[in-house]
Design an enzyme around this catalytic site. Structure first.
Site, PDB file in Angstrom:
ATOM      1  N   GLY A 122       0.790  -1.219   0.000  1.00 35.99           N
ATOM      2  CA  GLY A 122       0.000   0.000   0.000  1.00 35.99           C
ATOM      3  C   GLY A 122       0.821   1.268   0.000  1.00 35.99           C
ATOM      4  N   HIS A 123       0.259   2.300   0.607  1.00 35.33           N
ATOM      5  CA  HIS A 123       0.818   3.657   0.574  1.00 35.33           C
ATOM      6  C   HIS A 123       2.194   3.724   1.232  1.00 35.33           C
ATOM      7  CE1 HIS A 123       0.530   8.032   0.340  1.00 35.33           C
ATOM      8  NE2 HIS A 123       0.676   8.148   1.651  1.00 35.33           N
TER       9      HIS A 123
END
Length: 302
Positions: A278-279
């Site tokens: 993810g981020h």
């Protein structure tokens, strides 16, 4: 008895690989930063994003500092740097950049590569445009510069950009709360047990300081001016063709992998690496990203 050359060499190597926690005054603000690595080695400037600080690089620095001089500041209003009151400091990306310009000037950084992430990207790209002669290359880890990279998670923010209304500003107050923070850290992560709890706990501590929510909402509103500058960033990429490593967590709900791939439109030789996460890609893939950075750094000019 005189120390052996081997012992002295080991002591020197250990000293160079220490991580030092320092503060300097830049443009009237005390800026905290982490510094490590040989002083005469090529410099890598690490610029964090929202809502974290240089703490996000805690596992990356010990991998890079054997060969490189690593410097990682906390932006104003983040981490251990000064967080001036809103009446004394406009929380805009132009102002963050002004302080970071003073930071690199005060440290007398002449040549360096830049690692940008999230908010660090529009800050770093402004610095790159203002100091093209200093830049040896850049690494963008989920640092966006293309509109196709903006995911639907930005929809409520975009409404606020258009209206600038108190109603739409208030609708974003959850952005600084624990639920949203955990969404940023865990979305797209296959194994959540890899996410260190001290990372989001420290971020939340700073977000919970009095007045922090208003400062962050100011920056969130000002982010629209970063989008306005995307064409200028892209023009810089086309004109200067900087060496680029685009390292992207491809399950990021905020900055989509299309934004990573778009860099090749303006920098055809850019290296694009997508990671299954993810981020906050460093939380789960720091070893892979670090190795890609080490390989990339070998290609940069002096």
């Amino acid at each position: 008895m005189a120390q052996s050359k081997v012992t002295l060499k080991k002591q020197t190597e250990n000293t160079e690989r220490n991580i030092y926690y320092r503060t300097i005054n830049a443009a009237g603000h005390n800026i905290f930063y982490r510094e490590s690595g040989p002083q005469d080695a090529p410099v890598i400037l690490l610029l964090h994003g929202y809502p974290t600080s240089s703490h996000m690089f805690r596992s990356l620095i010990p991998i890079l500092n054997k060969k490189y001089h690593v410097i990682a500041p906390d932006l104003p209003g983040f981490g251990y740097s000064d967080s001036p009151k809103r009446e004394n400091f406009d929380y805009t990306f132009d102002n963050l950049t002004n302080v970071m310009q003073a930071f690199i000037d005060t440290l007398e950084l002449k040549r360096f590569a830049v690692y940008v992430f999230d908010y660090g990207a529009p800050t770093g790209y402004r610095l790159m445009m203002a100091n093209p002669e200093k830049i040896t290359g850049f690494i963008s880890q989920n640092g966006n510069a293309y509109e196709e990279g903006l995911g639907t998670a930005w929809d409520a923010v975009k409404r606020y950009w258009i209206s600038n209304s108190e109603k739409d500003r208030d609708a974003l107050r959850g952005f600084v709360k624990e639920q949203e923070l955990r969404f940023q850290y865990f979305t797209g992560v296959e194994n959540p047990e890899l996410i260190a709890p001290e990372a989001y706990t420290l971020d939340q501590y700073f977000l919970d300081r009095p007045g922090s929510d208003e400062k962050q909402l100011d920056l969130l509103y000002d982010y629209k001016h970063n989008v306005d500058l995307y064409p200028e960033f892209q023009k810089y990429f086309r004109e200067y063709q900087p060496k680029a490593l685009i390292a992207w967590g491809d399950k990021d709900p905020y900055f989509l992998p299309e934004g990573a791939k778009a860099y090749k439109r303006d920098i055809p030789d850019a290296i694009v690496k997508l990671y299954d996460t993810g981020h906050f890609a460093l939380e789960t893939h720091v070893k892979e990203i670090a190795q890609d950075i080490l390989d990339f750094m070998l290609t940069l000019p002096d």
